[in-house]
Scaffold this active site. Sequence first.
Site, mmCIF file in Angstrom:
data_model
loop_
_atom_site.group_PDB
_atom_site.id
_atom_site.type_symbol
_atom_site.label_atom_id
_atom_site.label_comp_id
_atom_site.label_asym_id
_atom_site.label_seq_id
_atom_site.Cartn_x
_atom_site.Cartn_y
_atom_site.Cartn_z
ATOM 1 N N LYS A 23 0.891 -1.072 0.031
ATOM 2 C CA LYS A 23 0.146 0.094 -0.110
ATOM 3 C C LYS A 23 0.870 1.052 0.141
ATOM 4 O O LYS A 23 0.525 2.504 -0.454
ATOM 5 C CB LYS A 23 -1.020 0.065 1.102
ATOM 6 C CG LYS A 23 -2.063 -1.186 0.882
ATOM 7 C CD LYS A 23 -3.023 -0.937 2.240
ATOM 8 C CE LYS A 23 -4.169 -2.170 2.053
ATOM 9 N NZ LYS A 23 -5.023 -2.235 2.958
ATOM 10 N N TYR A 42 -9.923 -10.016 8.087
ATOM 11 C CA TYR A 42 -11.481 -10.511 7.812
ATOM 12 C C TYR A 42 -11.353 -11.853 7.662
ATOM 13 O O TYR A 42 -12.409 -12.437 7.564
ATOM 14 C CB TYR A 42 -11.967 -9.730 6.665
ATOM 15 C CG TYR A 42 -11.046 -9.810 5.186
ATOM 16 C CD1 TYR A 42 -11.135 -11.043 4.366
ATOM 17 C CD2 TYR A 42 -10.027 -9.112 5.056
ATOM 18 C CE1 TYR A 42 -10.503 -11.165 3.136
ATOM 19 C CE2 TYR A 42 -9.097 -9.153 3.776
ATOM 20 C CZ TYR A 42 -9.319 -10.693 2.978
ATOM 21 O OH TYR A 42 -8.562 -10.539 1.954
#
Length: 394
Positions: free
Chosen positions: A57, A194
Amino acid sequence: MEKYGLIGAKLSHSFSPQIHSKLGDYPYELYELEESQLEDFLDKTSCQGFNVTIPYKKKIMEFCTEISDEARKIGAVNTLVRNEKGGFTGYNTDYFGMKKALEKAEISLCERKCIILGSGGASETAKAVAADCGASEIVVISRGGRDNYENINRHFDAEIIINTTPVGMYPDNLVSPVNLDDFYQCKGVFDLIYNPNRTKLILDGMRKSIPCGGGLFMLVAQAAKARELFGNVKISESEIERVFNEIQDECLNLIYIGMPGSGKTTLAREKAKELNRPFIDIDELIVERCGMSIPEIFKEQGEPIFRKVESQVLRQVCKESGQVIATGGGVVTKWLNYNILKQNGTIVWVQRDIANLATCGRPLSESMDINTLYEERKAAYSIWSDYSIFNEER
């Protein structure tokens, strides 16, 4: 047709393709790349956009011809969209996703001390969200920084904990980056992971009745924002909620608990066939591992050995997703099994009249009064289960 995808280092268990398939009709593929491959891949790809995940990122910003003001301020990019110049514009949709997920979990950061675990690209987003939400103090905990895990005791007064590290992520489930019991003023826990659906950190927060939020809703919300950038469309909040609910239902295991002879295995097998999901019988796996029947295990090795093997089998099976699982009747006798089941599971308690419970071939049901056995376990069945069903026929 325009193509999109996800760039990252390890993506085999990503949910992004399923999410994007529900947000629009376009090809979406996974691209596992080494850092040295990024520039060449972006130069040659015909895709019109990407999401970007761990650990790129920050690095991906070097290859953007344009960067949005928000992404530049945050210092991290997780969405790329091809621009008119033929290059890619970098955006940060994680910011939107995290704010929405915190709202859904009813976690307020306003005037609260917040610690952020991890110092990667996701940490930069968390810092921006915490600042904009009015956190009174923001501390980043890293392995080698001024504030680290060796001196984290200086921040045990933190009220909000946000985990941006991969600690506890599949396949290394049920480990936590911190001991939540140390944080005596904690009022909110958020974990960007997640998979599993509930990390050890989240499960610990649930045990303390602390507001908690996991990464799946954030993943869906940021994907919806990315979809808007990909196709110049608007995704409503109700659409985000719909996709989240569908993905969560598809990913969670359906786990049947209840007394021996209540019909768990039959009901679970039928449900697996109905849903077209894998069916797992925990007792069958224990028999396979031990090379003897369950009555033989109890007789020759004793219940403690059986329970130990049972937990080992559960730990391996329940880290996976989308299964229907039948457990043994005594699974609730060991509290450690609760987290193993709950991390990825919706738990169903199968109830049946005590007089109709089958006992043949079930060691404890044969050796103990069945009413006594039920009284010992019924509280755990009730506490562990998300809902119950009554089996009248089997």
